[in-house]
Structures are given as C-alpha cells and as structure tokens.
Design an enzyme around this catalytic site. Structure first.
Site, short mmCIF file in Angstrom:
data_model
loop_
_atom_site.label_atom_id
_atom_site.label_comp_id
_atom_site.label_asym_id
_atom_site.label_seq_id
_atom_site.Cartn_x
_atom_site.Cartn_y
_atom_site.Cartn_z
N ASP A 32 -20.95 17.01 -2.46
CA ASP A 32 -19.52 16.65 -2.47
C ASP A 32 -18.71 17.94 -2.57
OD1 ASP A 32 -18.18 13.60 -3.42
OD2 ASP A 32 -16.90 15.35 -3.20
N ASN A 33 -17.43 17.86 -2.21
CA ASN A 33 -16.57 19.02 -2.44
C ASN A 33 -15.38 18.66 -3.34
OD1 ASN A 33 -15.16 17.49 -0.66
ND2 ASN A 33 -14.52 19.16 0.67
N THR A 145 -16.71 -0.30 7.49
CA THR A 145 -15.86 -1.23 6.77
C THR A 145 -15.67 -2.53 7.56
OG1 THR A 145 -13.60 -1.60 5.99
CG2 THR A 145 -13.85 0.04 7.68
N SER A 180 -5.27 0.12 10.00
CA SER A 180 -4.72 1.37 9.44
C SER A 180 -5.44 2.51 10.15
CB SER A 180 -4.99 1.49 7.93
OG SER A 180 -6.34 1.85 7.70
N TYR A 182 -6.98 4.92 8.68
CA TYR A 182 -8.28 5.07 8.00
C TYR A 182 -9.32 4.12 8.60
CZ TYR A 182 -11.83 3.29 4.93
OH TYR A 182 -13.02 2.80 4.46
N HIS A 183 -8.96 2.82 8.72
CA HIS A 183 -9.93 1.86 9.25
C HIS A 183 -10.29 2.21 10.70
CE1 HIS A 183 -8.35 -0.61 5.82
NE2 HIS A 183 -9.60 -1.03 5.78
N LYS A 186 -13.09 4.59 11.07
CA LYS A 186 -14.41 3.96 10.93
C LYS A 186 -14.86 3.34 12.26
CE LYS A 186 -14.97 4.31 6.32
NZ LYS A 186 -16.14 4.76 5.60
N VAL A 257 1.05 -9.12 -5.22
CA VAL A 257 0.53 -9.74 -3.99
C VAL A 257 1.43 -9.29 -2.84
CG1 VAL A 257 0.23 -11.93 -2.79
CG2 VAL A 257 -0.44 -11.72 -5.19
N1 USQ Z 1 -3.26 -5.95 -1.32
C1 USQ Z 1 -2.32 -6.68 -2.03
N2 USQ Z 1 -1.82 -6.12 -3.16
C2 USQ Z 1 -2.20 -4.90 -3.62
C3 USQ Z 1 -3.16 -4.16 -2.90
C4 USQ Z 1 -3.67 -4.72 -1.73
O1 USQ Z 1 -1.94 -7.80 -1.64
O2 USQ Z 1 -1.69 -4.46 -4.66
C5 USQ Z 1 -3.86 -6.54 -0.10
C6 USQ Z 1 -3.80 -5.65 1.13
O3 USQ Z 1 -2.58 -5.79 1.80
C7 USQ Z 1 -5.01 -6.14 1.92
C8 USQ Z 1 -6.00 -6.57 0.83
O4 USQ Z 1 -5.25 -6.72 -0.36
O5 USQ Z 1 -4.67 -7.26 2.68
C9 USQ Z 1 -7.11 -5.56 0.59
O6 USQ Z 1 -6.51 -4.33 0.29
P1 USQ Z 1 -7.31 -3.13 -0.42
O7 USQ Z 1 -6.32 -2.04 -0.72
O8 USQ Z 1 -8.13 -3.63 -1.55
O9 USQ Z 1 -8.36 -2.75 0.71
P2 USQ Z 1 -8.23 -1.89 2.02
O10 USQ Z 1 -7.00 -1.07 2.12
O11 USQ Z 1 -8.52 -2.80 3.16
O12 USQ Z 1 -9.40 -0.85 1.84
C10 USQ Z 1 -10.47 -1.04 0.90
C11 USQ Z 1 -11.10 0.31 0.67
C12 USQ Z 1 -11.67 0.81 1.96
C13 USQ Z 1 -12.64 -0.23 2.53
C14 USQ Z 1 -11.92 -1.57 2.68
C15 USQ Z 1 -12.81 -2.70 3.12
O13 USQ Z 1 -10.15 1.22 0.14
O14 USQ Z 1 -12.32 2.06 1.75
O15 USQ Z 1 -13.08 0.21 3.78
O16 USQ Z 1 -11.40 -1.95 1.41
S1 USQ Z 1 -11.95 -3.87 4.14
O17 USQ Z 1 -10.71 -4.27 3.49
O18 USQ Z 1 -12.81 -5.01 4.37
O19 USQ Z 1 -11.65 -3.16 5.37
#
Ligand code: USQ
Length: 385
Positions: A32-33, A145, A180, A182-183, A186, A257
C-alpha cells in the site's frame, strides 16, 4: 501454503484481508502507499477512530499473533514498483483492492476525477502486465463492483449473458451502465482484464461486490481490542451507506436517505467479503479463464436499510429519525433489481445476514466513540450535476 500478495492492504477491506490470510497460515505480502489516508484527510474526512500507520499495524499483527507478514510501501500505479514486487515475491495469488474506492470523490472536481481514472486503470494494467511478463500462472482476484451493471430493467446475470440475435447466438460480458466515474473505472478495468485474459491466457476472478458494512472482521472481534481494527468512515465521501446510518443514529442525526430511497443494492457484511475472497482464492481456475462472480448476500433499498437501523437504534433507547434529502447523485430512485448470485454460494459461502443483533452490535460499538463523531462530516457535499 500459497503466497498471497494483497494490493491496497491498508484499506477498509485490504487490512482485514491481510489479517485473515496471515492468520490462516498463508504467506502474505501486504502492499500500500497509504494514499487513501491522505485523500481522506485532504477532504476533511476522518475515520471514527485513528489506527496505527501501515507498517506499525503490520508489525503489531506479527508480534501479537506470531506471524511473518511482510509489507511494502509503494505506489502501485508505477510499473517499476509492481514489477519489483512480482519479480521478488512471485505470488500464487494477487488480491487487488488498490483503487480509489469512492464514487463521490471521483465526482468532486477534474483533479480527483483524473486521479481516480489514472490510478485505478494504471494499477490494474500494471498487475496484468506483470502477470503477462513475469508470473503468467498467478491468479488475479480483482475487486470490481455491482455498480458496473447499474440498474437495468432485466435480471443481472453473473458477469456473462447469452445473446440471441438475428438467428445467431454468442456470449458477452453483461451490459454495464455505471452511475459515477469511480464505478466507470471498474467497468474499464473489466474490459482491460478481459482483453488480457483472452489474448495472453491469464487467469482472473473479477468479484462484483455490493456495498460492504461492518466493523468487526473476525468472529470473536479480537482485532477490535488489540488496536488492529479496520478504518471505519462515516462521512459523505468515504463512508458506505449502512456504516453512515449507524454513525448517524448514534449521533442523533436524522438518517440521510437520498431522494425517495428506492435505490436497491446487494449488500454484504465485511466478514463475508473475507469469506468470498478466500473461496475465490481456493477455487479452480484455468489459464485463459475470466471468472466473474456477483458478491453480495442480500438486497435492500435505502428506505429498508434506514428502517432497520431506526428500529435497532430505538430498541437501544436512541431517538432515531429518517430524513429524505435531495439526492446529490444522478441515479434511479425507483427501479427493478434482481441480480443473480449463486457462484459464491456454490463454492460454500455461508452468509452473515443483516440481523437486528448485527445492527445493535454495530450501534453499541460506535457508541463508544460517540464524542468523536463530527456531524459536519455527514451531509453530502458533492453533487453529480
Ligand atoms: N445513499 C443514501 N444516503 C447516504 C449514502 C448513500 O441514500 O447517506 C445511497 C446512494 O445514493 C446509493 C446507495 O445508498 O444509492 C449506496 O451508496 P454507497 O455510498 O453506500 O455506495 P456506492 O457509492 O455505490 O459505493 C460503495 C463503495 C464502492 C463499491 C460500491 C458497491 O464505496 O467502493 O464499489 O459500494 S455498489 O454500490 O454495488 O456499486
């Protein structure tokens, strides 16, 4: 025992993975860095409690459990660094977490978008190039992801889909539509991986993981009492939604939410991330194979998560309310969601589900640090548009 190289070993998942494999007797090299710590502090984000520096936590782990984990601090986006590590360690398996993991961070400004794109793609490219040139039989386990797929109006298959078109048929990677930058990195990783697998016969498992929650990464939680906890973020940039709701319930902050709260995702406990990665490491995989597995144990909408946290918090005497705030992201708030997830269960995954007791345990643990929760770090600061 296999030689396991863990990239991104100082992170939320990388650190528990390092401990897990080391304590099971694997020969582990942790790399890691510490860039995540620097990014977080530059964004005025901070974990709920401070942890030892990377090298110090490895040293403490080794001392407490009589282990022999090696560690290296290096920027893995630089090929020369990866080349040196692969040449000297000759890993059987590489577990690659070394990416900028936050969707909001990637959407903050051009500089952070560029960093996310360059770092994530370069580390993945460097791993593949090192495998091609130095260790062609190494098994790469890459954390992708579930967000790669987005929220299509059809069932999400595990990586591949058979398409029948004008009387002919073929198998393709399942269509992706990330929400996003980020996504999207991936998604690009997966394309890069598939090119290297089909062209150079590398072997790769790409794990499509949903949002992870949890603090305790072992069954007895001994790491929490030994100063070896993972980082627990609850802020708007680096905290995942359930971990955020837990901290919010403890702080008496209305659960945030986003929008109408119908966004549904596949979630898993951090303990199950470790199970899944170990199952992947021990599964048979041949050269020239790209195995894509969907890694989550149950699905929830954000509204369902908020209700579960609220009822657990209230059972512990906390006054927990829910607030639907304007969604800072661009994502569907009501949608069909039916992802398949059978491969990891077929390999033996035994899920640790999100029960009332699990929620209460998290709330009680976070309550020890109630005074450390900074409510200024909770509301979303980054908007997609
Ligand atoms: N959300 C809320 N309220 C909050 C935070 C998030 O309603 O306070 C919602 C977001 O809008 C989203 C969902 O909850 O619809 C999930 O958000 P998240 O921040 O938990 O997840 P996400 O940004 O999608 O990213 C996280 C990880 C990421 C991983 C991903 C899996 O940070 O590294 O790749 O989850 S996934 O969501 O299946 O793509």
């Amino acid at each position: 025992m296999k030689k396991i190289l863990i990239l991104g070993a100082d992170g939320y998942l990388g650190w528990p993975t390092t401990m897990h494999f080391a304590r099971k007797g694997y020969e582990v090299l942790a790399a890691d860095n510490m860039i995540k710590r620097q990014m977080a502090s530059a964004c005025d984000s901070a974990p709920l409690f401070n942890n030892l520096k990377f090298k110090d936590r490895v040293q403490r782990l080794n001392k407490l459990y009589c282990l022999n984990v090696s560690c290296v601090e290096a920027d893995l986006a630089e090929y020369e660094n990866i080349k040196k590590i692969f040449t000297e360690f000759q890993p059987d398996t590489v577990i690659h977490y070394a990416e900028q993991p936050s969707a909001p961070y990637s959407m903050m400004d051009i500089e952070k978008a560029q960093f996310t794109l360059n770092n994530n793609l370069n580390v993945t490219f460097n791993c593949l190039a090192a495998m091609q040139n130095i260790c062609p039989d190494t098994h790469l386990i890459k954390l992708g992801t579930m967000g790669e797929y987005g929220t299509p109006n059809i069932d999400i298959e595990e990586g591949w889909i058979d398409i029948h078109h004008k009387g002919r048929e073929d198998r393709f990677i399942f269509p992706r539509a990330a929400s996003s930058l980020y996504h999207t990195t991936k998604v690009l990783d997966t394309d890069l991986i598939w090119f290297y697998v089909r062209t150079y016969g590398l072997k790769v498992t790409d794990l499509m993981q949903g949002p992870v929650y949890g603090i305790r990464s072992t069954s007895n939680g001994d790491e929490l009492n030994n100063g070896l906890s993972t980082h627990f973020y609850y802020d708007d940039i680096f905290g995942t939604v359930l971990n955020r709701f837990i901290a919010q319930s403890v702080a008496g902050f209305p659960l945030t939410v986003y929008g109408s709260g119908g966004q549904t995702r596949g979630y898993l406990n951090i303990i199950d991330t470790l199970q899944c990665v170990e199952l992947a490491a021990n599964a048979n995989i041949a050269n020239g194979q790209l195995n894509i597995m969907n890694q989550f144990t149950e699905t929830f909408s954000v509204n369902e998560l908020a209700s579960l946290v609220q009822s657990a918090a209230r059972s512990l005497g906390l006054d927990c309310t829910i607030n639907n705030i304007k969604n800072p992201r661009k994502e569907k708030e009501e949608h069909y969601y039916n992802p398949v997830s059978t491969k990891l269960k077929d390999l033996g995954l035994s899920p640790n589900l999100l029960t009332h007791d699990v929620l209460c345990e998290m709330i009680e643990y976070v309550s020890f640090y109630k005074n450390e929760i900074d409510i200024k770090k909770i509301s979303p600061r980054i908007k997609w548009t």
